[in-house]
Design a protein around this motif. Structure first.
Motif, short mmCIF file in Angstrom:
data_model
loop_
_atom_site.label_atom_id
_atom_site.label_comp_id
_atom_site.label_asym_id
_atom_site.label_seq_id
_atom_site.Cartn_x
_atom_site.Cartn_y
_atom_site.Cartn_z
N PRO A 39 -35.04 -19.90 -2.60
CA PRO A 39 -34.78 -19.21 -3.86
C PRO A 39 -34.47 -17.74 -3.65
CG PRO A 39 -37.13 -19.62 -3.59
CD PRO A 39 -36.44 -20.34 -2.47
N HIS A 40 -33.50 -17.21 -4.41
CA HIS A 40 -33.14 -15.80 -4.29
C HIS A 40 -34.23 -14.93 -4.92
CE1 HIS A 40 -29.15 -16.71 -2.80
NE2 HIS A 40 -28.98 -17.57 -3.80
N GLY A 41 -34.51 -13.83 -4.26
CA GLY A 41 -35.50 -12.90 -4.78
C GLY A 41 -36.91 -13.41 -4.74
N GLU A 45 -44.57 -15.36 -0.01
CA GLU A 45 -45.37 -16.57 -0.18
C GLU A 45 -44.53 -17.73 -0.68
OE1 GLU A 45 -48.68 -19.09 -0.20
OE2 GLU A 45 -48.25 -17.20 0.81
N GLU A 46 -43.62 -17.44 -1.63
CA GLU A 46 -42.74 -18.50 -2.15
C GLU A 46 -41.77 -18.99 -1.08
OE1 GLU A 46 -42.42 -17.30 -6.90
OE2 GLU A 46 -41.10 -16.32 -5.42
N VAL A 47 -41.26 -18.06 -0.26
CA VAL A 47 -40.38 -18.45 0.84
C VAL A 47 -41.13 -19.31 1.84
CG1 VAL A 47 -39.08 -17.58 2.82
CG2 VAL A 47 -38.83 -16.47 0.60
N ARG A 48 -42.34 -18.95 2.15
CA ARG A 48 -43.15 -19.73 3.11
C ARG A 48 -43.38 -21.14 2.60
NH1 ARG A 48 -48.05 -21.41 3.94
NH2 ARG A 48 -48.76 -20.57 1.95
N ALA A 52 -41.90 -24.61 4.24
CA ALA A 52 -42.82 -25.68 4.66
C ALA A 52 -42.46 -27.00 3.98
CB ALA A 52 -44.26 -25.28 4.33
N SER A 53 -42.07 -26.93 2.70
CA SER A 53 -41.68 -28.14 1.97
C SER A 53 -40.43 -28.75 2.58
CB SER A 53 -41.44 -27.80 0.50
OG SER A 53 -40.97 -28.93 -0.22
N PHE A 54 -39.44 -27.90 2.91
CA PHE A 54 -38.21 -28.42 3.53
C PHE A 54 -38.52 -29.04 4.89
CE2 PHE A 54 -35.02 -27.48 6.79
CZ PHE A 54 -34.03 -28.35 6.38
#
Length: 323
Positions: A39-41, A45-48, A52-54
């Motif tokens: 996700p952009h921006g 924590e959201e990127v991590r 991990a989900s991918f």
């Protein structure tokens, strides 16, 4: 809208087979439909969490493809050895040519007709057309239920999918004993008996196992959420196991027609240009539908009520055609 797992795996196969060199994990996540790009921006924590989900999803998909025999290769970058990519060599992933007999193609054709309204119905039709066009021509093969009408195929396909996905369904149903009404059912099994399709499951409205004839379902079968009841180890077949209410119809058949009726029945002589057969049945409307499907190649001699049903249905069809 989320992409189904089967579609995501197919997209992954196409993507890894189409690349000239390889696709990295980042490229797979960003270009293959079914995987969510970062996700952009987003915060760290959201990127991590997204990464991990991918990783979990991609590892499962890669293992499943390899278990299916699809050769997913791991390719290291010749310059940067720590940057790993993946590819599928089309020549190694191609299936050998299928050599199907005329009988096998006929069976596939009947199965495709039943799956006409399902999610993969159009794909199944195209696949059978390709197989048939590449197969050698041979003599026509008559199958036991090849003359049966493909009634309620949309309902049949949806019910089979609901059994596999453990989904409850709702549909309109008509029966002699209870009349017409809406039923909410958790299907356990779809079975065929003498060319008639049935669904066995837990009837939520009556809080008991019930058996329904697919031909008596009116309108669409609609999934209404996950099933709750456990599927019993031994599914009750009820009257399908051995029907006590079996009657006999005398059917007249034109030569070289009605092979399904001939196999189920016993020869009872001839009447002019017709061959007579005595055929046992449990449901009169099923025999009527089978005779109508032969389009003049069969007629019912006895009992009289079945013969009248055939004449009435044929007359109604002609009136509809004439408008």
């Amino acid at each position: 809208m989320p992409v189904e797992k089967s579609q995501r795996l197919l997209n992954l196969i196409i993507g890894l087979s189409s690349t000239r060199h390889r696709l990295t994990r980042d490229q797979i996540r960003d270009t293959i439909e079914g995987y969510e790009p970062l996700p952009h921006g987003a915060s760290e924590e959201e990127v991590r969490k997204a990464e991990a989900s991918f990783e979990r999803m991609f590892e499962r998909d890669k293992k499943e493809l390899r278990d299916l025999g699809v050769p997913v290769e791991t390719v290291e970058d010749p310059v940067h050895g720590d940057e790993i990519g993946y590819r599928i060599r089309p020549a190694e992933a191609a299936m050998p040519a299928l050599d199907l007999t005329a009988a096998e193609l006929a069976v596939l054709g009947i199965a495709t007709d039943y799956w006409r309204g399902a999610v993969l119905g159009s794909d199944a039709t195209q696949a059978v057309m390709k197989l048939a066009s590449s197969a050698e021509h041979g003599p026509r093969v008559e199958l036991p239920f090849a003359a049966l009408p493909a009634v309620a195929t949309d309902a049949f396909a949806t019910l089979v999918e609901a059994v596999a996905d453990r989904q409850a369904v709702r549909f309109e149903y008509s029966s002699v004993s209870s009349g017409a009404g809406t039923r909410t059912v958790e299907p356990w099994r779809v079975v065929l008996r003498a060319g008639v399709a049935y669904v066995i499951g837990f009837d939520r409205d009556r809080e008991a196992p019930r058996t329904f004839r697919v031909q008596r379902i009116g309108g669409p079968v609609t999934p209404v959420g996950p099933a709750v009841e456990e599927v019993p180890e031994e599914i009750p077949l009820g009257a399908l196991a051995a029907s006590a209410d079996v009657r006999t119809a005398r059917v007249a058949l034109r030569p070289e027609s009605g092979h399904a009726l001939r196999r189920r029945g016993s020869a009872a002589g001839v009447d002019g240009g017709w061959d007579l057969y005595d055929v046992e049945y449990a449901h009169g409307d099923a025999v009527v539908a089978e005779v109508l499907a032969l389009a003049g190649g069969a007629r019912i001699v006895a009992p009289a009520e079945l013969a009248q049903s055939v004449a009435k249905a044929a007359t109604a069809a002609l009136e509809v055609e004439r408008g």
